[in-house]
Design a protein around this motif. Sequence first.
Motif, PDB file in Angstrom:
ATOM      1  N   ARG A  92     -11.316 -34.261 -10.474  1.00  0.00           N
ATOM      2  CA  ARG A  92      -9.964 -34.650 -10.097  1.00  0.00           C
ATOM      3  C   ARG A  92      -9.129 -33.423  -9.743  1.00  0.00           C
ATOM      4  O   ARG A  92      -8.318 -33.454  -8.811  1.00  0.00           O
ATOM      5  N   ARG A  93      -9.323 -32.329 -10.469  1.00  0.00           N
ATOM      6  CA  ARG A  93      -8.603 -31.091 -10.174  1.00  0.00           C
ATOM      7  C   ARG A  93      -8.977 -30.569  -8.794  1.00  0.00           C
ATOM      8  O   ARG A  93      -8.125 -30.100  -8.035  1.00  0.00           O
ATOM      9  N   PHE A  94     -10.274 -30.658  -8.462  1.00  0.00           N
ATOM     10  CA  PHE A  94     -10.725 -30.221  -7.139  1.00  0.00           C
ATOM     11  C   PHE A  94     -10.086 -31.061  -6.049  1.00  0.00           C
ATOM     12  O   PHE A  94      -9.610 -30.541  -5.037  1.00  0.00           O
ATOM     13  N   LEU A  95     -10.033 -32.370  -6.226  1.00  0.00           N
ATOM     14  CA  LEU A  95      -9.461 -33.253  -5.213  1.00  0.00           C
ATOM     15  C   LEU A  95      -7.966 -33.003  -5.056  1.00  0.00           C
ATOM     16  O   LEU A  95      -7.432 -33.032  -3.931  1.00  0.00           O
ATOM     17  N   ARG A  96      -7.259 -32.750  -6.179  1.00  0.00           N
ATOM     18  CA  ARG A  96      -5.840 -32.433  -6.091  1.00  0.00           C
ATOM     19  C   ARG A  96      -5.613 -31.119  -5.346  1.00  0.00           C
ATOM     20  O   ARG A  96      -4.693 -31.003  -4.530  1.00  0.00           O
ATOM     21  N   ARG A  97      -6.452 -30.138  -5.634  1.00  0.00           N
ATOM     22  CA  ARG A  97      -6.327 -28.843  -4.972  1.00  0.00           C
ATOM     23  C   ARG A  97      -6.581 -28.967  -3.477  1.00  0.00           C
ATOM     24  O   ARG A  97      -5.856 -28.371  -2.658  1.00  0.00           O
ATOM     25  N   ARG A  98      -7.575 -29.747  -3.086  1.00  0.00           N
ATOM     26  CA  ARG A  98      -7.860 -29.936  -1.664  1.00  0.00           C
ATOM     27  C   ARG A  98      -6.716 -30.655  -0.956  1.00  0.00           C
ATOM     28  O   ARG A  98      -6.333 -30.295   0.167  1.00  0.00           O
ATOM     29  N   ALA A  99      -6.122 -31.653  -1.628  1.00  0.00           N
ATOM     30  CA  ALA A  99      -4.980 -32.358  -1.041  1.00  0.00           C
ATOM     31  C   ALA A  99      -3.785 -31.422  -0.919  1.00  0.00           C
ATOM     32  O   ALA A  99      -3.045 -31.476   0.075  1.00  0.00           O
ATOM     33  N   GLN A 100      -3.607 -30.543  -1.902  1.00  0.00           N
ATOM     34  CA  GLN A 100      -2.515 -29.583  -1.853  1.00  0.00           C
ATOM     35  C   GLN A 100      -2.683 -28.611  -0.688  1.00  0.00           C
ATOM     36  O   GLN A 100      -1.720 -28.277   0.008  1.00  0.00           O
ATOM     37  N   LEU A 101      -3.910 -28.147  -0.467  1.00  0.00           N
ATOM     38  CA  LEU A 101      -4.160 -27.230   0.642  1.00  0.00           C
ATOM     39  C   LEU A 101      -3.888 -27.896   1.985  1.00  0.00           C
ATOM     40  O   LEU A 101      -3.327 -27.270   2.893  1.00  0.00           O
ATOM     41  N   ARG A 102      -4.274 -29.152   2.113  1.00  0.00           N
ATOM     42  CA  ARG A 102      -3.996 -29.870   3.359  1.00  0.00           C
ATOM     43  C   ARG A 102      -2.496 -30.006   3.584  1.00  0.00           C
ATOM     44  O   ARG A 102      -2.001 -29.860   4.706  1.00  0.00           O
ATOM     45  N   GLU A 103      -1.754 -30.295   2.509  1.00  0.00           N
ATOM     46  CA  GLU A 103      -0.309 -30.445   2.635  1.00  0.00           C
ATOM     47  C   GLU A 103       0.347 -29.115   2.997  1.00  0.00           C
ATOM     48  O   GLU A 103       1.278 -29.079   3.823  1.00  0.00           O
TER      49      GLU A 103
END
Length: 208
Positions: free
Chosen positions: A180-191
């Motif tokens: 879940r932390r990885f997915l949040r980090r990837r979404a943050q980078l996209r944003e």
Amino acid sequence: MSVLPLVFTSGWASGINAYAVVLLLGVFGATGVSDAVPESLQRPEVLVTAAVLFLCEAVADKIPYVDSLWDSVHTLIRPAAGAWVGAVLAGHSGSLNDVAAGLIGGSTALASHTVKAGTRMAINTSPEPFSNIVMSLAEDLGVGAIVSFAMFHPQAAAIIAAVLLAAGLTVLFFLVSRIRRFLRRRAQLREEKRLASQVAGPPDRPPW
């Protein structure tokens, strides 16, 4: 002798590295090591394609975040490869229905692919790249060893593959928070990229 143990083992291995499985089985069949491998896996074009794609995966698998992107692309490819290998093995043997073998190979490949993809997501929460390299090498060596072992001791290899699959699913359960932390980090980078592009705005137009 039923081909079911080999189907199960090849399905598990296909979920980790489908190209290595096709390449190994084809080489074992072409060199006469095993007569359980159908001719469709021994064709030169199949072996060359599998070898090239195996080299591509060997590189992509060792680069943080690229490995997870590669896994996402192969969410359909690996189970399909496991199903195809299982079906052709069963069709060649005649001891197991090829549709049933395809279902077994495909579902086993999907399960092991899920373990691999989830584990890579958890690993990518760490900033260093060495764990990706170590994990990739361990996966490649493990697939090679178990598929080779299955050529001579299919039942024992299937038991090992089943134990590894169960262990992987158990570990994956405990890695959910890191995934879940990885997915949040990837979404943050996209944003962040989206906001940066908005701030930059369109390039200035030339006066002419």
